[in-house]
Write a protein that holds these residues in place. Structure first.
Motif, PDB file in Angstrom:
ATOM      1  N   PHE A 103       3.627  12.000 -20.462  1.00 51.00           N
ATOM      2  CA  PHE A 103       4.759  12.675 -19.830  1.00 51.00           C
ATOM      3  C   PHE A 103       4.701  12.551 -18.309  1.00 51.00           C
ATOM      4  O   PHE A 103       3.616  12.651 -17.717  1.00 51.00           O
ATOM      5  CB  PHE A 103       4.787  14.161 -20.187  1.00 51.00           C
ATOM      6  CG  PHE A 103       5.143  14.449 -21.610  1.00 51.00           C
ATOM      7  CD1 PHE A 103       6.268  13.893 -22.197  1.00 51.00           C
ATOM      8  CD2 PHE A 103       4.361  15.300 -22.366  1.00 51.00           C
ATOM      9  CE1 PHE A 103       6.596  14.168 -23.518  1.00 51.00           C
ATOM     10  CE2 PHE A 103       4.679  15.586 -23.677  1.00 51.00           C
ATOM     11  CZ  PHE A 103       5.807  15.024 -24.255  1.00 51.00           C
ATOM     12  N   PRO A 104       5.843  12.391 -17.657  1.00 52.22           N
ATOM     13  CA  PRO A 104       5.877  12.411 -16.193  1.00 52.22           C
ATOM     14  C   PRO A 104       5.503  13.796 -15.671  1.00 52.22           C
ATOM     15  O   PRO A 104       5.703  14.801 -16.347  1.00 52.22           O
ATOM     16  CB  PRO A 104       7.336  12.102 -15.857  1.00 52.22           C
ATOM     17  CG  PRO A 104       7.913  11.499 -17.087  1.00 52.22           C
ATOM     18  CD  PRO A 104       7.154  12.098 -18.233  1.00 52.22           C
ATOM     19  N   GLY A 105       4.978  13.828 -14.459  1.00 56.37           N
ATOM     20  CA  GLY A 105       4.645  15.097 -13.820  1.00 56.37           C
ATOM     21  C   GLY A 105       3.232  15.140 -13.288  1.00 56.37           C
ATOM     22  O   GLY A 105       2.807  16.143 -12.722  1.00 56.37           O
ATOM     23  N   GLY A 106       2.487  14.058 -13.443  1.00 57.30           N
ATOM     24  CA  GLY A 106       1.130  13.983 -12.906  1.00 57.30           C
ATOM     25  C   GLY A 106       1.054  12.958 -11.798  1.00 57.30           C
ATOM     26  O   GLY A 106       1.661  11.892 -11.899  1.00 57.30           O
ATOM     27  N   VAL A 107       0.346  13.291 -10.741  1.00 52.45           N
ATOM     28  CA  VAL A 107       0.134  12.345  -9.639  1.00 52.45           C
ATOM     29  C   VAL A 107      -1.347  12.324  -9.277  1.00 52.45           C
ATOM     30  O   VAL A 107      -2.033  13.341  -9.350  1.00 52.45           O
ATOM     31  CB  VAL A 107       0.972  12.685  -8.378  1.00 52.45           C
ATOM     32  CG1 VAL A 107       2.454  12.642  -8.676  1.00 52.45           C
ATOM     33  CG2 VAL A 107       0.603  14.023  -7.789  1.00 52.45           C
ATOM     34  N   ARG A 108      -1.812  11.152  -8.914  1.00 52.87           N
ATOM     35  CA  ARG A 108      -3.196  11.073  -8.452  1.00 52.87           C
ATOM     36  C   ARG A 108      -3.224  11.380  -6.962  1.00 52.87           C
ATOM     37  O   ARG A 108      -2.265  11.133  -6.232  1.00 52.87           O
ATOM     38  CB  ARG A 108      -3.827   9.726  -8.785  1.00 52.87           C
ATOM     39  CG  ARG A 108      -3.239   8.552  -8.073  1.00 52.87           C
ATOM     40  CD  ARG A 108      -3.943   7.269  -8.491  1.00 52.87           C
ATOM     41  NE  ARG A 108      -3.362   6.161  -7.743  1.00 52.87           N
ATOM     42  CZ  ARG A 108      -3.909   4.981  -7.620  1.00 52.87           C
ATOM     43  NH1 ARG A 108      -5.052   4.720  -8.230  1.00 52.87           N
ATOM     44  NH2 ARG A 108      -3.321   4.039  -6.922  1.00 52.87           N
ATOM     45  N   LEU A 109      -4.335  11.926  -6.531  1.00 56.56           N
ATOM     46  CA  LEU A 109      -4.525  12.299  -5.131  1.00 56.56           C
ATOM     47  C   LEU A 109      -5.582  11.361  -4.542  1.00 56.56           C
ATOM     48  O   LEU A 109      -6.704  11.300  -5.052  1.00 56.56           O
ATOM     49  CB  LEU A 109      -4.965  13.762  -5.020  1.00 56.56           C
ATOM     50  CG  LEU A 109      -4.017  14.778  -5.670  1.00 56.56           C
ATOM     51  CD1 LEU A 109      -4.628  16.177  -5.629  1.00 56.56           C
ATOM     52  CD2 LEU A 109      -2.654  14.763  -4.992  1.00 56.56           C
ATOM     53  N   MET A 110      -5.196  10.646  -3.503  1.00 56.15           N
ATOM     54  CA  MET A 110      -6.064   9.646  -2.889  1.00 56.15           C
ATOM     55  C   MET A 110      -6.373  10.031  -1.444  1.00 56.15           C
ATOM     56  O   MET A 110      -5.545  10.613  -0.755  1.00 56.15           O
ATOM     57  CB  MET A 110      -5.374   8.276  -2.900  1.00 56.15           C
ATOM     58  CG  MET A 110      -4.930   7.793  -4.270  1.00 56.15           C
ATOM     59  SD  MET A 110      -6.273   7.362  -5.373  1.00 56.15           S
ATOM     60  CE  MET A 110      -6.819   5.833  -4.624  1.00 56.15           C
ATOM     61  N   SER A 111      -7.572   9.682  -1.001  1.00 53.99           N
ATOM     62  CA  SER A 111      -7.967   9.866   0.392  1.00 53.99           C
ATOM     63  C   SER A 111      -8.704   8.608   0.839  1.00 53.99           C
ATOM     64  O   SER A 111      -9.739   8.262   0.255  1.00 53.99           O
ATOM     65  CB  SER A 111      -8.886  11.087   0.541  1.00 53.99           C
ATOM     66  OG  SER A 111      -9.320  11.218   1.880  1.00 53.99           O
ATOM     67  N   GLN A 112      -8.142   7.935   1.809  1.00 53.86           N
ATOM     68  CA  GLN A 112      -8.737   6.709   2.353  1.00 53.86           C
ATOM     69  C   GLN A 112      -9.051   5.710   1.243  1.00 53.86           C
ATOM     70  O   GLN A 112     -10.129   5.119   1.197  1.00 53.86           O
ATOM     71  CB  GLN A 112      -9.963   7.040   3.184  1.00 53.86           C
ATOM     72  CG  GLN A 112      -9.650   7.941   4.354  1.00 53.86           C
ATOM     73  CD  GLN A 112     -10.877   8.391   5.121  1.00 53.86           C
ATOM     74  OE1 GLN A 112     -12.007   8.030   4.814  1.00 53.86           O
ATOM     75  NE2 GLN A 112     -10.641   9.193   6.146  1.00 53.86           N
TER      76      GLN A 112
END
Length: 145
Positions: A103-112
């Motif tokens: 299902f849509p609604g998840g995002v990954r969180l990236m740093s550098q």
């Protein structure tokens, strides 16, 4: 590393974005291993949204990340572009994997360029609205990452 302070800021921003659209939602933020950092259930969010928001965040750090995608909505599109059939005729295990969703609604969180977590939103009637709120939550912390 994604601190709890930043995770809370992301979750509150995502909830505020959905609230502005008139929806009560639950937001879960997980670390790269899929362990929960924070869960916030806003007023009016359905009981199912707690588990679903976790599943979306977990899928963002597992499936989406493995496919080098920023969102869970991209997983299905990516698999179909590679020749997979639509949902319902995919070979899925008889006992679904814990925490996995398309299902849509998840995002990954990236740093550098490094995965630091995932954020999942559940509670609107359309997954792409959940995803829009999740992206707003992520965008609210970009300068903190």
């Amino acid at each position: 590393m994604l601190s709890s302070t930043i995770a809370i800021k992301a979750a509150e921003s995502a909830i505020a974005a959905c609230r502005k659209e008139g929806y009560g939602t639950t937001v879960t933020v997980v670390n790269p291993e899929g362990n929960v950092i924070v869960v916030i259930r806003s007023d009016g969010a359905g009981v199912h949204t707690v588990q679903t928001s976790f599943n979306k965040a977990y899928s963002a750090v597992t499936l989406a990340n493995n496919h080098n995608l920023d969102t869970t909505s991209g997983i299905l599109a990516s698999m179909q572009a590679k020749g997979a059939n639509g949902v319902g005729i995919w070979p899925m295990p008889a006992d679904p994997l814990r925490g996995i969703t398309l299902f849509p609604g998840g995002v990954r969180l990236m740093s550098q360029g490094k995965l630091v977590g995932g954020l999942g939103v559940s509670g609107t009637p359309v997954g792409m609205i959940d995803e829009g709120c999740a992206l707003k939550g992520r965008d609210a912390i970009l300068s903190d990452l």
